[in-house]
Design a protein around this motif. Sequence first.
Motif, PDB file in Angstrom:
ATOM      1  N   ARG A  62       0.811  -0.987   0.003  1.00  0.00           N
ATOM      2  CA  ARG A  62       0.086  -0.014  -0.006  1.00  0.00           C
ATOM      3  C   ARG A  62       0.902   1.302  -0.165  1.00  0.00           C
ATOM      4  O   ARG A  62       1.769   1.551   0.765  1.00  0.00           O
ATOM      5  CB  ARG A  62      -0.957  -0.050   1.138  1.00  0.00           C
ATOM      6  CG  ARG A  62      -2.011   1.130   1.274  1.00  0.00           C
ATOM      7  CD  ARG A  62      -2.736   1.067   2.615  1.00  0.00           C
ATOM      8  NE  ARG A  62      -4.035   2.052   2.497  1.00  0.00           N
ATOM      9  CZ  ARG A  62      -3.743   3.429   2.609  1.00  0.00           C
ATOM     10  NH1 ARG A  62      -2.255   3.743   3.210  1.00  0.00           N
ATOM     11  NH2 ARG A  62      -4.559   4.414   2.466  1.00  0.00           N
ATOM     12  N   VAL A  63       0.533   2.193  -0.594  1.00  0.00           N
ATOM     13  CA  VAL A  63       1.436   3.418  -0.978  1.00  0.00           C
ATOM     14  C   VAL A  63       0.712   4.417   0.215  1.00  0.00           C
ATOM     15  O   VAL A  63      -0.295   5.005  -0.448  1.00  0.00           O
ATOM     16  CB  VAL A  63       1.216   3.933  -2.624  1.00  0.00           C
ATOM     17  CG1 VAL A  63       2.219   5.340  -2.375  1.00  0.00           C
ATOM     18  CG2 VAL A  63       2.055   2.949  -3.348  1.00  0.00           C
ATOM     19  N   VAL A  64       1.400   4.637   1.275  1.00  0.00           N
ATOM     20  CA  VAL A  64       1.023   5.807   2.287  1.00  0.00           C
ATOM     21  C   VAL A  64       1.830   6.886   1.951  1.00  0.00           C
ATOM     22  O   VAL A  64       3.078   6.891   1.910  1.00  0.00           O
ATOM     23  CB  VAL A  64       1.183   5.392   3.634  1.00  0.00           C
ATOM     24  CG1 VAL A  64       0.621   6.332   4.518  1.00  0.00           C
ATOM     25  CG2 VAL A  64       0.180   4.120   3.804  1.00  0.00           C
ATOM     26  N   MET A  65       1.079   8.021   1.246  1.00  0.00           N
ATOM     27  CA  MET A  65       1.880   9.154   0.956  1.00  0.00           C
ATOM     28  C   MET A  65       1.841   9.911   2.077  1.00  0.00           C
ATOM     29  O   MET A  65       1.042  10.794   2.527  1.00  0.00           O
ATOM     30  CB  MET A  65       1.105  10.109  -0.106  1.00  0.00           C
ATOM     31  CG  MET A  65       1.326   9.191  -1.322  1.00  0.00           C
ATOM     32  SD  MET A  65       2.864   8.428  -2.197  1.00  0.00           S
ATOM     33  CE  MET A  65       3.540  10.165  -2.386  1.00  0.00           C
TER      34      MET A  65
END
Lengths: 212, 199
Positions: A62-65
């Motif tokens: 998951r890409v957590v920015m």
Amino acid sequence: MPCNEWKDQWIAQLYGELDPAEGQLAERHLAACSACRRTLEELGSSRRILRECAPAVPAAPRVVMLRPRGHWRAGWAFASGLALGATALVAIALLAWGPARRGADEPPSPDWSRVEARLQQIELLVHEIETRPAASVQETGRQPLEPQLTRAQFNQELERISRRFDVERARDLETFWQSLMAAQVRADTRMDRTEQALTYLALRQDPRLRER
Amino acid sequence: MQTGVSAGTDEELLQAVRAGDGDSFGLLVARWEQPLFRFVYRLLPRQDDARDICQETFLRILGKAHRFRRGARFSTWMYQIALNLCRDQLRRRRRWRRILAEGVDLPERPAAGHAAEVSAMRDPSVAAERSQLNAAVLRALDEIPAEQREVLILKEFEELKFREIAEILRCPESTVKSRLYYGLNALRGALARQGIREP
């Protein structure tokens, strides 16, 4: 048309993108040309092997920015956001890929939906902090986020995690911490401490980290 | 917190990002993180590299949203950024191979998830054969020219139209078809050298 000029049509036919008029011409040629029939069959064979035998792709992390405050443009904020984002992704990847390394006596698998939900909350909190840094409790209905993390606390957590996970994951966490430290040299201290706290919270919510 | 962001097209979301709406960016990321990772992983294919490149791609999109042209397609731009990053990474790998004087650097083994799937098969010999085929396909893909491999992956796994691939690669559709034609033939040859043929 000579056979070697039909390759575009064979490719289009193979992928179902030949228009009807071209398709009719192609069918007529194929009916009369065994070489092209063989070519088309060989192309189809390569395609089948590729589709059937290519290895599966692992689940995407998951890409957590964890975005820097304020503006979107490149600069010091972008540089620190890059470091933080990359290292946060390492942390999230650790959460997502843990079960593959488990042995028989390790804790049960966590409820990933809860971890995901917490990550979503954290991401929204980051956005809120970015856009309304001075908002009061009355305005937001939330307590302001206080940085919770100290180096000593993180070291304790790292040690505890390294006892539960294998060496490589513990090393990843150490790399993650060092990257945060490197970013802090260039970035705003208050922002960085908050981001660290948020990332720490993301790790903290993993049920595997709770004391038994 | 109520974000007030409704799902829209990619281009609409990016316009919102240009206006400073961070939630729209989050929606774009959520929408594209899986397909992007899949694409990048097939090109490289290493999990850590793919992970880093996906992150870098989204960060570049975020940093350069103001440069996105109206009327352009977001996915095209995203694939272009990711492809350039992958090419850079592959060039770095090749430099390291020369520096370290190593042989062919095979991609990592198929992912843990896939191994779990394979191990779930009842017959271990089937699982082993499958694993060998996977490795053979990876080797074969590594052997064919990069430009042919890129088109193969975009077409076969991302299932993009020829027109879309041509936009990403900034070349004519005929060039895309030509690379695909020669790529499939090259793949067949590379597999045959490893003894893999379709019965």
